[in-house]
Motif scaffolding. Structure first.
Motif, short mmCIF file in Angstrom:
data_model
loop_
_atom_site.label_atom_id
_atom_site.label_comp_id
_atom_site.label_asym_id
_atom_site.label_seq_id
_atom_site.Cartn_x
_atom_site.Cartn_y
_atom_site.Cartn_z
N VAL A 171 50.37 40.47 36.83
CA VAL A 171 49.24 40.94 37.64
C VAL A 171 49.69 42.06 38.57
CG1 VAL A 171 47.58 40.28 39.42
CG2 VAL A 171 48.02 38.74 37.50
N ARG A 172 50.85 41.90 39.16
CA ARG A 172 51.34 42.94 40.07
C ARG A 172 51.69 44.22 39.33
NH1 ARG A 172 54.67 40.08 44.97
NH2 ARG A 172 52.97 38.69 45.56
N VAL A 173 52.12 44.11 38.09
CA VAL A 173 52.39 45.30 37.28
C VAL A 173 51.08 46.04 37.01
CG1 VAL A 173 53.17 46.12 35.02
CG2 VAL A 173 54.49 44.38 36.25
N VAL A 174 50.03 45.30 36.69
CA VAL A 174 48.72 45.91 36.46
C VAL A 174 48.20 46.56 37.74
CG1 VAL A 174 46.30 45.44 35.87
CG2 VAL A 174 48.14 44.39 34.54
N VAL A 175 48.37 45.89 38.86
CA VAL A 175 47.95 46.44 40.16
C VAL A 175 48.69 47.75 40.42
CG1 VAL A 175 48.09 46.07 42.66
CG2 VAL A 175 47.22 44.25 41.17
N LEU B 3 39.61 51.93 40.20
CA LEU B 3 40.94 51.36 39.99
C LEU B 3 41.45 50.66 41.25
CD1 LEU B 3 42.67 54.16 37.89
CD2 LEU B 3 41.96 51.89 37.11
N THR B 4 41.15 51.20 42.41
CA THR B 4 41.56 50.57 43.66
C THR B 4 40.82 49.25 43.86
OG1 THR B 4 42.03 52.73 44.64
CG2 THR B 4 41.77 50.88 46.16
N MET B 5 39.54 49.23 43.53
CA MET B 5 38.77 47.99 43.63
C MET B 5 39.32 46.93 42.68
SD MET B 5 34.87 49.46 44.11
CE MET B 5 34.30 48.37 42.87
N ILE B 6 39.67 47.32 41.47
CA ILE B 6 40.25 46.40 40.49
C ILE B 6 41.58 45.87 41.00
CG2 ILE B 6 41.27 46.25 38.19
CD1 ILE B 6 39.05 48.26 37.31
N ALA B 7 42.42 46.76 41.51
CA ALA B 7 43.74 46.36 42.01
C ALA B 7 43.58 45.38 43.18
CB ALA B 7 44.53 47.59 42.45
N TYR B 8 42.68 45.67 44.09
CA TYR B 8 42.45 44.80 45.24
C TYR B 8 41.98 43.42 44.79
CZ TYR B 8 40.52 42.94 49.55
OH TYR B 8 40.22 42.13 50.62
N CYS C 31 47.34 50.51 38.25
CA CYS C 31 46.03 50.96 38.73
C CYS C 31 46.17 51.90 39.92
CB CYS C 31 45.17 49.76 39.14
SG CYS C 31 44.49 48.83 37.78
N LEU C 32 47.15 51.64 40.77
CA LEU C 32 47.33 52.46 41.97
C LEU C 32 48.11 53.75 41.69
CD1 LEU C 32 48.01 49.65 44.58
CD2 LEU C 32 45.88 50.91 44.18
N VAL C 33 48.96 53.75 40.67
CA VAL C 33 49.79 54.92 40.36
C VAL C 33 49.05 55.91 39.47
CG1 VAL C 33 51.88 55.63 39.13
CG2 VAL C 33 51.98 53.76 40.75
N ALA C 34 48.16 55.43 38.62
CA ALA C 34 47.48 56.30 37.65
C ALA C 34 46.80 57.52 38.28
CB ALA C 34 46.48 55.48 36.84
N ARG D 254 43.03 37.74 44.09
CA ARG D 254 42.93 36.55 43.23
C ARG D 254 44.30 35.89 43.06
NH1 ARG D 254 40.24 37.79 37.75
NH2 ARG D 254 38.56 38.31 39.18
N GLU D 255 45.33 36.72 42.85
CA GLU D 255 46.67 36.18 42.70
C GLU D 255 47.15 35.52 44.00
OE1 GLU D 255 51.04 37.50 41.10
OE2 GLU D 255 49.96 38.88 42.41
N GLN D 256 46.85 36.14 45.13
CA GLN D 256 47.26 35.57 46.42
C GLN D 256 46.58 34.23 46.66
OE1 GLN D 256 50.02 37.44 46.80
NE2 GLN D 256 49.64 37.22 48.98
N ARG D 257 45.28 34.14 46.35
CA ARG D 257 44.56 32.87 46.52
C ARG D 257 45.15 31.79 45.61
NH1 ARG D 257 39.97 36.24 47.04
NH2 ARG D 257 39.52 35.99 44.83
N ALA D 258 45.46 32.14 44.37
CA ALA D 258 46.02 31.17 43.43
C ALA D 258 47.40 30.71 43.90
CB ALA D 258 46.11 31.77 42.04
N ARG D 259 48.19 31.64 44.40
CA ARG D 259 49.52 31.30 44.88
C ARG D 259 49.43 30.39 46.11
NH1 ARG D 259 53.96 35.82 45.24
NH2 ARG D 259 53.70 35.49 43.02
#
Length: 79
Positions: free
Chosen positions: A5-9, A53-58, A12-15, A63-68
Motif C-alpha cells: 500500500v505504501r508503495v502505491v501511495v 492521485l493525491t486523494m487516492i494516496a490519502y 501516486c505522489l511521485v507520478a 485505510r492502512e493506518q486504521r487497519a494497523r
C-alpha cells in the motif's frame, strides 16, 4: 516498514513530479485542444490528475493506518 500500500501511495505522489519534470514530453504546441496549445492543456490536465492521485494516496494511507491501529488494539486486548 515498506508495504504494498505504501508503495502505491508513493507512486501516486511521485507520478505528477515525474510527468512535470520530463519537459521534453510536452514542450510542443500541437495537438491543440479548443485552441489551447498542448503545452498548457497538458499541464492543466495534470493539475486534475494530481488531485485525484493525491486523494487516492490519502485514502489508501488512512485505510492502512486504521487497519494497523485496529490490529494493534486487537493484539493488546488478547494479551
Amino acid at each position: 516498514m515498506v508495504t504494498p500500500v505504501r508503495v502505491v501511495v508513493a507512486l501516486c505522489l511521485v507520478a505528477p513530479f515525474v510527468a512535470m519534470l520530463w519537459v521534453s514530453s510536452y514542450a510542443k504546441a500541437d495537438p491543440a485542444f479548443i485552441g489551447i496549445p498542448f503545452f498548457y492543456w497538458y499541464q492543466m490536465l495534470w493539475v486534475l490528475i494530481s488531485t485525484a492521485l493525491t486523494m487516492i494516496a490519502y485514502t489508501l494511507f488512512q485505510r492502512e493506518q486504521r487497519a494497523r491501529k485496529a490490529a494493534r488494539a486487537e493484539g493488546g486486548a488478547r494479551s
